[in-house]
Scaffold this motif. Structure first.
Motif: not given
Length: 124
Positions: A46-58, A1-17
């Protein structure tokens, strides 16, 4: 199994779409892509800087967390905190294109994958 920690804002901002016109929508689309990605042999936090609480969880191999504080480098600090708390940080791939976070992650033994390359891998 591969394990990932994702900086969400960095991925979202990686392409000017146009993500800046709807940050929450862009983040929701990323979470959908990551949820699908995690359905294989990958454990994704995935680690968020901000967002709705309902997104949080496993949900199986997929977890969404909010940085416990707001402000500059909040998600970065949470990613580093998780690396420090892990028994085997060398088994984790951190997704970011933030040079300072990449340096901090590598200093703890983690691999680093660029946000743009990872985003292309997701097909997002």
């Amino acid at each position: 199994m591969r394990r990932w920690l994702v900086d969400a804002s960095n991925v979202v901002g990686s392409r000017p779409d146009g993500w800046w016109r709807d940050r929450q929508g862009a983040t929701a689309r990323l979470l959908d892509a990551l949820r699908e990605f995690a359905s294989g042999d990958d454990d994704v936090v995935v680690v968020l800087d901000a967002g709705p609480e309902e997104w949080v969880g496993r949900d199986g191999p997929f977890e969404v967390v909010l940085a416990p504080r707001r402000g500059r480098d909040a998600a970065d600090d949470e990613i580093v905190r998780r690396l420090d708390a892990d028994a085997d940080p060398s088994s984790i791939r951190v997704v970011t294109s933030d040079a300072a976070l990449a340096e901090r992650a590598r200093a703890r033994g983690a691999d680093v994958v660029g946000a743009g390359a990872f985003r292309r891998q997701l097909g997002y």
